[in-house]
Scaffold this motif. Structure first.
Motif, PDB file in Angstrom:
ATOM      1  N   UNK A  18      24.609  64.688 -35.105  1.00 40.86           N
ATOM      2  CA  UNK A  18      25.005  65.626 -36.294  1.00 40.86           C
ATOM      3  C   UNK A  18      26.747  65.120 -36.506  1.00 40.86           C
ATOM      4  N   UNK A  60      33.563  76.535 -29.915  1.00 44.83           N
ATOM      5  CA  UNK A  60      32.035  76.525 -29.639  1.00 44.83           C
ATOM      6  C   UNK A  60      31.312  76.627 -31.193  1.00 44.83           C
ATOM      7  N   UNK A  61      31.984  77.007 -32.268  1.00 45.57           N
ATOM      8  CA  UNK A  61      31.092  77.152 -33.330  1.00 45.57           C
ATOM      9  C   UNK A  61      31.885  76.338 -34.567  1.00 45.57           C
ATOM     10  N   UNK A  85      21.609  65.885 -29.485  1.00 47.12           N
ATOM     11  CA  UNK A  85      21.319  65.517 -30.801  1.00 47.12           C
ATOM     12  C   UNK A  85      22.795  65.835 -31.530  1.00 47.12           C
ATOM     13  N   UNK A 112      28.055  72.459 -40.847  1.00 46.75           N
ATOM     14  CA  UNK A 112      26.784  72.091 -41.190  1.00 46.75           C
ATOM     15  C   UNK A 112      26.858  72.639 -42.787  1.00 46.75           C
ATOM     16  N   UNK A 113      27.314  73.689 -43.021  1.00 45.64           N
ATOM     17  CA  UNK A 113      27.465  74.056 -44.623  1.00 45.64           C
ATOM     18  C   UNK A 113      28.222  73.045 -45.240  1.00 45.64           C
ATOM     19  N   UNK A 139      28.522  69.963 -44.796  1.00 40.95           N
ATOM     20  CA  UNK A 139      27.562  68.656 -45.221  1.00 40.95           C
ATOM     21  C   UNK A 139      26.797  69.056 -46.488  1.00 40.95           C
ATOM     22  N   UNK A 140      26.148  70.238 -46.317  1.00 39.91           N
ATOM     23  CA  UNK A 140      25.347  70.473 -47.822  1.00 39.91           C
ATOM     24  C   UNK A 140      26.340  70.398 -48.917  1.00 39.91           C
ATOM     25  N   UNK A 144      30.138  73.515 -35.607  1.00 38.81           N
ATOM     26  CA  UNK A 144      29.029  73.208 -36.461  1.00 38.81           C
ATOM     27  C   UNK A 144      28.693  74.039 -37.252  1.00 38.81           C
ATOM     28  N   UNK A 145      28.746  75.499 -37.033  1.00 36.68           N
ATOM     29  CA  UNK A 145      28.458  76.468 -37.850  1.00 36.68           C
ATOM     30  C   UNK A 145      29.473  76.301 -39.346  1.00 36.68           C
TER      31      UNK A 145
END
Lengths: 295, 331, 249
Positions: free
Chosen positions: B255, B292-293, B251, B299-300, B302-303, B295-296
């Motif tokens: 993202x 490896x991070x 998934x 993801x914020x 995106x918000x 997306x960490x």
């Protein structure tokens, strides 16, 4: 032989289904009140599972204590997410709140991975087991099942016997009417969102009784899907519907596993996962108008 | 805007792809990065064609890339010894589109009849569901996947197989990006674009205006899926020469597609390439400092974008340019 | 042959009967007003006629075709246009684009390409007097401008029947008179039948409609030529005894 196996698995299905039901109540509560689908639902369950793991492994306490801790963490996360974004997105297109809750899930997954790495973890809360003849049931699972029922009953009492609970119900039934009657709808939204998240994180503690070594930052995706199946089975906007949807789903899942295991050439575990997705599509296909009306 | 001039906004996008491509050719040491950027831009462009234009988000989008990867893998592993030469690659591309279209028809038949939240619920499990069908029913080797590097080598020779994986596959990804761009502007400037814009803003009013919303949503959905299939066939199958269900249905590619489209500006033509470049370059450097991070971090982001800049980068630029000579080049 | 025939149509929402066994007819080119207090079921009746909702019982015929189960877009293709009580513009599209969407997908939509639709839109923008707002985003218009734009958007669909939901709500008497004149004009120019929903602006009803259908609690109370209908004691009672002449506000 197969019948005994089926009976045993179905019995286990009821026990697990009770927990599935409880694990979906938060999703339905949030949708019922705010009309927001928490697409990151599974990640909150994962946070609960890690809470349970941490309380048991690092503090050496029984997972029972992890339930209030997880509930508190969930309430706090719910408040943070509500006030930082959901609140501003309620009036916008549906797309915005979907993407936001999806992002919450990713943040939690990546955050937990940062703290705990992506290794698979697990613990064994050994309380002994009960041999029922056709199946063996660990007491830890019985406890999780009982815990789910207790939480569901408490939620019912809260909704029906307390002022705060009745105020929230009034928002579900008639947002405008509730506003006219002096209910602070914004606060009710915040409260329902964090209550829903709190319940979800707490359910993650209960689910760890069923996944002995499956605690991992990415474990949630599976539960998001399962929770959606449970929720559409029980009517998306009703927490109690979700509870019974959970029971039905537990039976379907374990029943189908038993049957798939009889068919040579199939991987019963993966087929069961596929089957739950198929159920989801079938419900959405067969009752789309009914489900849309529930909106 | 009339006639050919309505297609002017495709110029900056196509020029940007050309520039990226030439930069890659001139800097062979950076080709891997350039290829990665092209993949992200193409992914965004293909994803945007549905999400950006309809306002529906398909959380199971990666399933179309996955099934496209299988289309190419099956073609090469089954037809390598039939003496068809590079025709096998063409058949693989066609098969990947066919697979993606069939899957999108199956998913769309259920999901596109549903609105908003229910659409999301119907799609979020598609990638997982399909992965478990392949693994559970042991279709196409089940969880063991298909490894076809040997067949590819035997078919075209070691050298050619190598350049196919390390260069020509990436060129094809550029091709997918360009096709996606052209389709996007043709749709946006055609009746379908107005239909999709109307249903994105107010689906019920759109129906009353005579718009068969389901039909237009299905067209956009299938187109977007077909492009994803091509992307899977090129960026994954040809490049890696193997396919495992656990990899290609993950998934996190969905993202990434969401991040790219939102960063750039959903529903714009230029947005996906801007978003793709921002995301790709940031990810490249984050991989150095915070492996490896990424997306960490994202993801914020995106918000923040959803709450504060829902129009994305291009949306904001477009607003700044209203009334200037550049306006007609930005969409 | 009537343009629209509604036969014994009923619609329920849960226990509430929103439209109760209503039968009505509209002739080609006719101008009719449906009046009734808030909650009388007028808008629901509109939603049943143009396919936003489907009737639980009864049949709807448009130009002798049974459209009871037709989706909204098909009914639009057949020639049913509609405006909304609370304007629903495509907010982030321009005025011209909004109206062009009507031209592209309405009754003449299959023969209209994007360029032609834009030209038609310009024609209707001129008709409603919004030429200076052509390239403005529809979301930024005033409420009255939005109403006008919605009418233009519906007209661009080339309907044979135009359903206007509360086109005059919130307007002052001067604007109402202007609107009445405008509606009369487009009716004769476009040669279409118009059904207007009016909650309580009797001035508009009297000036506009040849026939009045009065709804009360979901049912048809009166269906008569305007003069007779407006002096019917039952109608006056529905409006709480306020004589029609004084109920303008």
């Amino acid at each position: 032989m197969i019948l005994e196996q089926l009976a045993g698995n179905l019995f286990q299905g009821v026990v697990l289904g009770t927990v599935y039901g409880m694990a979906t109540m938060g999703l339905s509560l949030i949708f019922g009140v705010l009309k927001v689908v928490n697409v990151g639902h599974g990640a909150f369950i994962m946070v609960g599972a890690f809470t349970s793991f941490a309380v048991f492994e690092y503090l050496g306490l029984s997972p029972v204590f992890a339930i209030p801790v997880a509930f508190g963490i969930g309430m706090a996360l719910g408040m943070i997410f509500y006030y930082s974004s959901i609140r501003r997105l309620l009036k916008g297109p549906e797309l915005a709140s979907l993407l936001a809750t999806f992002s919450f899930g990713v943040i939690l997954e990546e955050g937990v991975k940062f703290l705990f790495t992506s290794d698979f973890r697990g613990f064994n809360w050994d309380l002994g087991k009960i041999d029922m003849g056709f199946t063996v049931l660990p007491y830890a699972k019985v406890a999780a099942c009982l815990g789910s029922v207790i939480i569901a009953v408490l939620l019912y009492l809260w909704f029906n016997k307390t002022r705060a609970g009745m105020a929230m119900r009034s928002v579900v039934e008639d947002g405008v009417g509730a506003r006219v009657c002096g209910v602070n709808v914004d606060w009710e939204y915040a409260l329902s969102f964090s209550l829903g998240i709190g319940l979800t994180v707490a359910s993650g503690v209960l689910l760890t009784m069923f996944v002995s070594v499956g605690i991992n930052p990415y474990m949630g995706g599976e539960y998001t899907l399962k929770a959606f199946v449970v929720a559409v089975l029980g009517g998306l906007a009703s927490p109690y519907g979700a509870f019974f949807g959970g029971l039905v789903f537990g039976l379907l899942e374990n029943g189908s596993y038993t049957l798939f295991a009889q068919i040579p050439g199939l991987e019963p575990f993966a087929m069961t996962r596929f089957f739950s997705f198929l159920i989801l599509l079938l419900i959405l296909l067969l009752r789309p108008t009914g489900l849309l009306k529930a909106k | 805007m009339k006639g050919a001039s309505r297609y002017l906004p495709s110029i900056p996008v196509l020029l940007a792809y050309a520039a990226l491509f030439v930069f890659g050719l001139l800097n062979p040491g950076r080709w891997q990065l350039v290829a990665q950027l092209a993949f992200y831009c193409a992914l965004g462009q293909a994803f945007n064609l549905f999400m950006g234009m309809t306002g529906y988000v398909d959380f199971g989008y990666v399933a179309f890339l996955g099934i496209g990867t299988y289309g190419m893998a099956i073609s090469i592993s089954e037809l390598a010894d039939k003496g068809l030469g590079l025709g096998v690659i063409v058949i693989g591309l066609i098969l990947s589109v066919v697979f993606a279209v069939l899957l999108s028809l199956a998913v769309g038949a259920v999901a596109l009849r549903l609105r908003g939240a229910y659409f999301a619920i119907a799609t979020i499990g598609v990638n997982e569901g399909f992965r478990y069908l392949i693994e559970g029913a042991r279709i196409w080797n089940g969880s063991e996947g298909i490894i076809f590097s040997r067949q590819l080598r035997e078919m075209v020779g070691r050298e050619a197989a190598m350049s196919l994986s390390t260069f020509w596959a990436d060129v094809m990804v550029f091709g997918v990006a360009v096709i996606a761009t052209v389709l996007t502007i043709v749709y946006m400037r055609g009746k379908i674009g107005y239909a999709l814009a109307a249903l994105r803003m107010d689906e019920d009013a759109a129906k009353v205006m005579g718009i068969n919303v389901t039909r237009f949503k299905i067209i956009a959905f299938i187109t977007s899926a077909a492009l994803a299939g091509l992307l899977g066939a090129t960026a994954w199958a040809l490049k890696l020469t193997y396919v495992f269900p656990a990899d290609v249905f993950g998934i996190h590619y969905t993202v990434e597609a969401i991040i790219i489209v939102l960063l750039g500006g959903a529903g714009t033509l230029l947005g996906p390439i801007v978003g793709g470049l921002i995301y790709g370059v940031s990810k490249y450097y984050l991989a150095v400092y915070l492996p490896g991070f990424q997306l960490l971090v994202f993801a914020p982001v995106i918000i923040v974008v959803i709450v504060l800049f829902p129009e994305g980068t291009v949306g904001m630029i477009k607003r700044k340019l209203i009334g200037t000579a550049l306006e007609k080049y930005i969409l | 042959m009537s343009l629209l025939r509604v036969e014994n149509v009923t619609k329920r929402f849960g226990g509430l009967v929103a439209v109760d066994n209503v039968t009505m007819e509209i002739a080609h080119g006719e101008m009719m007003a449906i009046v009734g207090p808030n909650g009388a079921g007028k808008t629901t009746l509109f939603n049943l006629i143009n396919g936003v909702f489907f009737a639980d019982e009864g049949k709807i015929w448009f130009e002798d075709v049974d459209v009871t189960h037709y989706p909204a877009y098909k009914r639009a293709h057949m020639g049913i246009g509609r405006t909304f009580q609370i304007s629903r513009p495509f907010a982030s599209a321009t005025v011209q684009e909004n109206i062009a969407i009507g031209a592209m997908f309405g009754a003449a939509g299959s023969e209209t390409n994007v360029d032609q639709a834009m030209e038609m839109a310009d024609h209707y923008i001129g008709l409603i007097g919004l030429s200076s707002h052509r390239d403005k985003l529809a979301g930024g218009l005033t409420p009255i401008e939005k109403k006008m734009m919605e009418i233009a958007r519906a007209l661009a669909m080339k309907p044979r029947l135009l359903l206007m939901d509360e086109a005059m709500a919130g307007m002052n008497p001067k604007d109402i008179d202007k609107m009445v004149d405008f509606i009369k004009r487009i009716r004769s120019e476009e040669g279409i039948a118009i059904v207007a929903l009016v909650e309580h602006i009797m001035r508009a009803v009297a000036g506009l409609a040849e026939r009045v259908l009065v709804m009360h609690q979901g049912a048809k109370l009166v269906d008569e030529p305007t003069k007779i209908a407006l002096s019917d004691p039952r109608v006056i009672e529905v409006y709480l005894g306020v004589p029609p002449g004084e109920a303008d506000a």
